[in-house]
Design an enzyme around this catalytic site. Structure first.
Site, mmCIF file in Angstrom:
data_model
loop_
_atom_site.group_PDB
_atom_site.id
_atom_site.type_symbol
_atom_site.label_atom_id
_atom_site.label_comp_id
_atom_site.label_asym_id
_atom_site.label_seq_id
_atom_site.Cartn_x
_atom_site.Cartn_y
_atom_site.Cartn_z
ATOM 1 C CB THR A 198 -4.043 -13.619 -53.803
ATOM 2 O OG1 THR A 198 -5.122 -14.417 -54.273
ATOM 3 C CG2 THR A 198 -4.101 -13.596 -52.277
ATOM 4 C CG ASP A 199 -8.586 -13.449 -56.817
ATOM 5 O OD1 ASP A 199 -7.928 -14.300 -56.182
ATOM 6 O OD2 ASP A 199 -9.217 -13.725 -57.867
ATOM 7 C CD GLU A 200 -7.167 -18.089 -53.111
ATOM 8 O OE1 GLU A 200 -7.301 -18.540 -51.971
ATOM 9 O OE2 GLU A 200 -6.772 -18.761 -54.072
ATOM 10 C CE1 TYR A 233 -1.317 -17.707 -50.838
ATOM 11 C CE2 TYR A 233 -3.565 -17.694 -51.686
ATOM 12 C CZ TYR A 233 -2.239 -17.290 -51.786
ATOM 13 O OH TYR A 233 -1.842 -16.471 -52.816
ATOM 14 C CE LYS A 247 -0.034 -13.108 -50.914
ATOM 15 N NZ LYS A 247 1.389 -12.892 -51.315
HETATM 16 P P1 NAD Z 1 5.060 -20.225 -55.978
HETATM 17 O O1 NAD Z 1 4.629 -21.060 -54.824
HETATM 18 O O2 NAD Z 1 5.153 -20.844 -57.326
HETATM 19 O O3 NAD Z 1 6.492 -19.575 -55.661
HETATM 20 C C1 NAD Z 1 6.811 -19.031 -54.414
HETATM 21 C C2 NAD Z 1 8.333 -18.796 -54.365
HETATM 22 O O4 NAD Z 1 8.642 -18.203 -53.102
HETATM 23 C C3 NAD Z 1 9.149 -20.093 -54.472
HETATM 24 O O5 NAD Z 1 10.226 -19.910 -55.365
HETATM 25 C C4 NAD Z 1 9.660 -20.314 -53.052
HETATM 26 O O6 NAD Z 1 10.916 -20.988 -52.997
HETATM 27 C C5 NAD Z 1 9.761 -18.884 -52.555
HETATM 28 N N1 NAD Z 1 9.677 -18.796 -51.085
HETATM 29 C C6 NAD Z 1 8.744 -19.394 -50.281
HETATM 30 N N2 NAD Z 1 9.007 -19.104 -48.988
HETATM 31 C C7 NAD Z 1 10.093 -18.284 -48.989
HETATM 32 C C8 NAD Z 1 10.830 -17.629 -47.958
HETATM 33 N N3 NAD Z 1 10.492 -17.791 -46.661
HETATM 34 N N4 NAD Z 1 11.877 -16.871 -48.301
HETATM 35 C C9 NAD Z 1 12.235 -16.722 -49.603
HETATM 36 N N5 NAD Z 1 11.590 -17.331 -50.617
HETATM 37 C C10 NAD Z 1 10.523 -18.097 -50.310
HETATM 38 O O7 NAD Z 1 4.079 -18.979 -55.970
HETATM 39 P P2 NAD Z 1 3.479 -18.162 -57.222
HETATM 40 O O8 NAD Z 1 2.278 -18.857 -57.717
HETATM 41 O O9 NAD Z 1 4.584 -17.806 -58.135
HETATM 42 O O10 NAD Z 1 2.980 -16.845 -56.461
HETATM 43 C C11 NAD Z 1 3.853 -15.729 -56.281
HETATM 44 C C12 NAD Z 1 3.116 -14.648 -55.519
HETATM 45 O O11 NAD Z 1 1.962 -14.257 -56.245
HETATM 46 C C13 NAD Z 1 2.621 -15.098 -54.145
HETATM 47 O O12 NAD Z 1 2.797 -14.035 -53.245
HETATM 48 C C14 NAD Z 1 1.149 -15.393 -54.361
HETATM 49 O O13 NAD Z 1 0.423 -15.167 -53.177
HETATM 50 C C15 NAD Z 1 0.795 -14.387 -55.427
HETATM 51 N N6 NAD Z 1 -0.296 -14.740 -56.332
HETATM 52 C C16 NAD Z 1 -0.302 -15.947 -56.970
HETATM 53 C C17 NAD Z 1 -1.331 -16.236 -57.882
HETATM 54 C C18 NAD Z 1 -1.385 -17.547 -58.641
HETATM 55 O O14 NAD Z 1 -2.385 -17.816 -59.304
HETATM 56 N N7 NAD Z 1 -0.359 -18.372 -58.608
HETATM 57 C C19 NAD Z 1 -2.337 -15.301 -58.115
HETATM 58 C C20 NAD Z 1 -2.295 -14.080 -57.419
HETATM 59 C C21 NAD Z 1 -1.262 -13.803 -56.547
HETATM 60 O O1 DAU Z 2 -7.020 -16.522 -56.953
HETATM 61 C C1 DAU Z 2 -5.629 -16.427 -56.872
HETATM 62 C C2 DAU Z 2 -5.070 -17.680 -56.232
HETATM 63 O O2 DAU Z 2 -5.179 -18.719 -57.205
HETATM 64 C C3 DAU Z 2 -3.625 -17.532 -55.767
HETATM 65 O O3 DAU Z 2 -3.576 -16.567 -54.752
HETATM 66 C C4 DAU Z 2 -3.082 -18.866 -55.239
HETATM 67 O O4 DAU Z 2 -1.722 -18.734 -54.900
HETATM 68 C C5 DAU Z 2 -3.242 -19.894 -56.347
HETATM 69 O O5 DAU Z 2 -2.820 -21.169 -55.866
HETATM 70 C C6 DAU Z 2 -4.698 -19.979 -56.819
HETATM 71 O O6 DAU Z 2 -5.555 -20.542 -55.774
HETATM 72 P P1 DAU Z 2 -6.721 -21.585 -56.123
HETATM 73 O O7 DAU Z 2 -7.013 -22.344 -54.902
HETATM 74 O O8 DAU Z 2 -7.847 -20.917 -56.827
HETATM 75 O O9 DAU Z 2 -5.913 -22.474 -57.223
HETATM 76 P P2 DAU Z 2 -5.815 -24.044 -57.464
HETATM 77 O O10 DAU Z 2 -5.083 -24.224 -58.757
HETATM 78 O O11 DAU Z 2 -5.321 -24.774 -56.269
HETATM 79 O O12 DAU Z 2 -7.328 -24.456 -57.675
HETATM 80 C C7 DAU Z 2 -8.116 -23.839 -58.696
HETATM 81 C C8 DAU Z 2 -9.522 -24.414 -58.572
HETATM 82 O O13 DAU Z 2 -9.479 -25.790 -58.959
HETATM 83 C C9 DAU Z 2 -10.075 -24.402 -57.159
HETATM 84 O O14 DAU Z 2 -11.468 -24.139 -57.222
HETATM 85 C C10 DAU Z 2 -9.820 -25.807 -56.645
HETATM 86 C C11 DAU Z 2 -9.936 -26.658 -57.912
HETATM 87 N N1 DAU Z 2 -9.090 -27.872 -57.941
HETATM 88 C C12 DAU Z 2 -7.756 -27.729 -57.659
HETATM 89 C C13 DAU Z 2 -6.927 -28.833 -57.658
HETATM 90 C C14 DAU Z 2 -5.453 -28.697 -57.335
HETATM 91 C C15 DAU Z 2 -9.637 -29.092 -58.277
HETATM 92 O O15 DAU Z 2 -10.837 -29.210 -58.570
HETATM 93 N N2 DAU Z 2 -8.801 -30.182 -58.300
HETATM 94 C C16 DAU Z 2 -7.486 -30.122 -57.985
HETATM 95 O O16 DAU Z 2 -6.803 -31.183 -57.972
#
Ligand code: NAD
Ligand code: DAU
Length: 351
Positions: free
Chosen positions: A132-134, A158, A162
């Site tokens: 992630t970019d975080e 988180y 990561k």
């Molecule tokens: P998600 O939470 O939707 O899915 C995570 C999956 O991992 C789930 O299916 C869960 O059951 C599985 N899991 C969790 N713990 C586990 C374990 N111990 N063993 C096996 N499986 C396990 O997450 P996502 O949003 O699909 O993100 C996927 C990846 O991409 C993550 O590594 C996250 O850090 C990264 N990522 C997410 C975003 C985003 O915006 N969602 C952006 C950048 C990177």
């Molecule tokens: O940047 C990549 C990341 O983006 C991934 O690594 C994470 O897995 C993914 O969850 C996401 O993180 P964020 O914290 O940016 O996403 P989230 O959807 O939780 O929140 C997006 C923005 O919206 C953040 O600034 C918080 C705000 N927010 C979120 C929720 C859930 C609100 O204002 N209200 C809300 O109820």
């Protein structure tokens, strides 16, 4: 075959579905099925012999070793993680366990399997870590976007876990020569995202007539990428990325949260108008997230220059598709909004 971890979650499942659609190569899908994993997302593949699903924990070394030995994957695509920042604030332990210990366990299993391969298979093997970019921390309004050389400065449990996993992956290349690749992507949106994240939560609450909870002043900035574009980027990096390197993935779509919520409300007003008024009337400002990062933004020029990747969707086209998908797939949404989901909403928003 390829081994995908976390392939029942949002991005992993989108990746698996696209992979099985575009390629003949089978997928071994290893997922623990936490609250975020959902087999309903993979229902279309339940009779597909090229999709092998195993419910397992990446921290379970014996099972992971057995799966490597039985299926002999040529690549690992590591998506599995605890992924929600707010949950990491309430309970960081699961994040340390899965993101750090789990990634370490998977790396150890991959290294030990890789050491058994002949020279050609060893050279062809890949371990692609999805990150992630975080990990880069928070930008001010005038800072340049994150590049691959931006120093790590994670701010939430988180992102800290990561970052730890990214460092382990890097170390396994440097120390043991494991052929690794890492991608650091910005915020994804699209079909099958669990409704705890901003966009699907706002859609679900809007349709249910509930408040749309915007944290703080709503001016935090995220850089949004359609999930299908992320999946294509991962395929490109897997196929042609330089070993040991990292690739930033982003859509050049910086938006404040308030902008995103207003755009969503406009789309819903258009696609599913209310009897009276606008969904915008439901916007409510709530207590800010502790340690809330102000701005994320990705400089994706390396990926564009070296591998020719460009996102296909604009924010407008991707978001319209996404809203339409949620309107058309209310069964999926209702199914994942289980008792566990209701407990989470009560803890995070009602307390
Ligand atoms: P998600 O939470 O939707 O899915 C995570 C999956 O991992 C789930 O299916 C869960 O059951 C599985 N899991 C969790 N713990 C586990 C374990 N111990 N063993 C096996 N499986 C396990 O997450 P996502 O949003 O699909 O993100 C996927 C990846 O991409 C993550 O590594 C996250 O850090 C990264 N990522 C997410 C975003 C985003 O915006 N969602 C952006 C950048 C990177
Ligand atoms: O940047 C990549 C990341 O983006 C991934 O690594 C994470 O897995 C993914 O969850 C996401 O993180 P964020 O914290 O940016 O996403 P989230 O959807 O939780 O929140 C997006 C923005 O919206 C953040 O600034 C918080 C705000 N927010 C979120 C929720 C859930 C609100 O204002 N209200 C809300 O109820």
């Amino acid at each position: 075959m390829i081994l995908v971890t976390g392939g029942a979650g949002f991005i992993g499942a989108n990746f698996v579905l696209e992979w099985l659609n575009a390629s003949d190569e089978p997928v071994l899908n290893l997922d623990k099925l936490t609250y975020a994993g959902n087999l309903g997302t993979l229902r279309s593949q339940q009779d597909n012999p090229r999709h092998v699903f195993v419910r397992a924990d990446i921290c379970d070394r014996a099972t992971v070793d057995r799966l490597f030995a039985e299926h002999k994957p040529r690549a690992v695509l590591h998506f599995a993680a605890e992924s929600h920042v707010d949950r990491s604030i309430h309970g960081p332990a699961d994040f340390v366990q899965t993101n750090v210990v789990g990634t370490f366990t998977l790396l150890e299993a991959a290294r030990s399997y890789w050491n058994t391969l002949n020279d050609a298979d060893k050279a062809a093997f890949r371990f692609l870590h999805v990150s992630t970019d975080e990990v880069f921390g928070s930008l001010s309004a005038t800072d340049p976007q994150f590049s691959e050389t931006t120093p790590y400065a994670p701010n939430s449990p988180y992102s800290a876990t990561k970052a730890g996993s990214d460092h382990l992956v890097r170390a396994y290349h440097h120390t043991y020569g494991l052929p690794v690749l890492t991608t650091n992507c910005s915020n994804n949106y699209g079909p099958y995202q669990f409704p705890e994240k901003l966009i699907p939560l706002m859609i679900a609450n809007a349709l249910a007539g509930k408040p749309l909870p915007v944290y703080g002043d709503g001016l935090n900035v995220r850089d949004w990428l359609y999930v299908g574009d992320h999946c294509v980027a991962i395929r490109e990096v897997l196929a042609r990325g330089t070993l040991g390197e990292t690739y930033n993935v982003g859509g050049w779509n910086e938006k404040t949260n308030l902008d995103v919520v207003h755009t969503l409300c406009g789309l819903l007003d258009d696609l599913r108008p209310k009897a009276s008024g606008s969904y915008r009337d439901q916007i409510t400002f709530v207590k800010d997230r502790p340690g809330h990062d102000r701005r994320y933004a990705i400089d994706a020029r390396k990926l564009e220059r070296d591998l020719g990747w460009k996102p296909a969707e604009t924010f407008e086209t991707g978001l319209r598709k996404t809203v339409q998908w949620y309107l058309d797939n209310q069964d999926w949404v209702q199914n994942v909004m289980s008792g566990e989901y209701r407990n989470w909403v009560a803890k995070q928003y009602e307390a």
